[in-house]
Design an enzyme around this catalytic site. Structure first.
Site, PDB file in Angstrom:
ATOM      1  N   SER A  56      58.376  83.537  39.387  1.00  0.00           N
ATOM      2  CA  SER A  56      57.141  84.324  39.280  1.00  0.00           C
ATOM      3  C   SER A  56      56.805  85.119  40.537  1.00  0.00           C
ATOM      4  O   SER A  56      55.963  86.010  40.491  1.00  0.00           O
ATOM      5  CB  SER A  56      55.956  83.421  38.925  1.00  0.00           C
ATOM      6  OG  SER A  56      55.583  82.622  40.031  1.00  0.00           O
ATOM      7  N   LYS A  96      51.143  81.960  44.351  1.00  0.00           N
ATOM      8  CA  LYS A  96      50.801  83.308  43.893  1.00  0.00           C
ATOM      9  C   LYS A  96      50.303  84.133  45.070  1.00  0.00           C
ATOM     10  O   LYS A  96      50.101  83.619  46.166  1.00  0.00           O
ATOM     11  CB  LYS A  96      49.709  83.279  42.811  1.00  0.00           C
ATOM     12  CG  LYS A  96      50.030  82.440  41.593  1.00  0.00           C
ATOM     13  CD  LYS A  96      51.171  83.000  40.784  1.00  0.00           C
ATOM     14  CE  LYS A  96      51.582  82.028  39.684  1.00  0.00           C
ATOM     15  NZ  LYS A  96      52.863  82.344  39.100  1.00  0.00           N
TER      16      LYS A  96
END
Length: 195
Positions: A56, A96
């Site tokens: 990701s 993230k």
């Protein structure tokens, strides 16, 4: 050798001939253990180790990358790569990029593949591909969201293969759910990097 070139010799309490060898050994082991304990305590207060799992954060981070995360009195900044406690929602911690801070507004135009923060187009030279994935509806197309109550917006750099604030299970993240900010990739050695 004269007195000027001999130097000064200071005998400590363990140099005393009356101190047994066992006591000297205990002192040496004790001081080594104290040093090791102090070092471990320092590390656990200021940093944590983190291993990337998944894709990701491509192209910035890869599956299996080993990182050091600064966590002592950490305050998020836009653009930081952060580790997040999502154990209650996902059963694991995730990593993230911070896009919006408390008090910011965030909008995503999925048709034009653009992200706006406080009305300004975000320049994102770190993403893998343009933002097209709308998630599960947690962030609707062209809708302005105000980040309130100490929450931040986080997105993965691999936008179309990342579960992040666009998904209801994560949503806008409370600042107190952040462990800290990535400051070093130490493995693999060939990809060593300070962030």
């Amino acid at each position: 050798m004269d007195a000027k070139t001999r130097g000064v010799v200071i005998n400590g309490s363990l140099d005393n001939g009356n101190v047994s060898r066992v006591i000297k050994e205990v002192f040496e082991w004790g001081s080594s253990l104290l040093f090791a304990f102090s070092t471990c305590f320092f590390i656990t207060i200021f940093v944590m180790f983190f291993t990337v799992s998944g894709d990701s954060m491509l192209p910035t981070l890869h599956d299996g990358d080993k990182l050091l995360v600064y966590k002592f009195m950490y305050t998020p900044k836009r653009g930081d790569i952060v580790t997040i406690d999502t154990n209650e929602q996902l059963g694991k911690n995730i990593i993230k990029r911070v896009i919006g801070l408390p008090g910011d507004t965030v909008k995503i135009d999925y048709d034009k593949h653009e992200v706006y923060v406080n009305g300004q187009l975000l320049k994102e030279d770190y993403i893998n591909d343009p933002t097209a994935l709308s998630g599960d509806g947690a962030m609707l197309n062209n809708t302005v969201y105000l980040l309130s109550d100490g929450r931040i917006c986080v997105l993965g750099d691999n936008r179309n293969h990342s579960m992040d604030s666009r998904f209801g299970k994560i949503g806008f993240v409370y600042v107190n759910k952040l462990y800290g900010s990535v400051f070093l990739r130490y493995w693999p050695m060939g990809d060593f990097r300070i962030f």
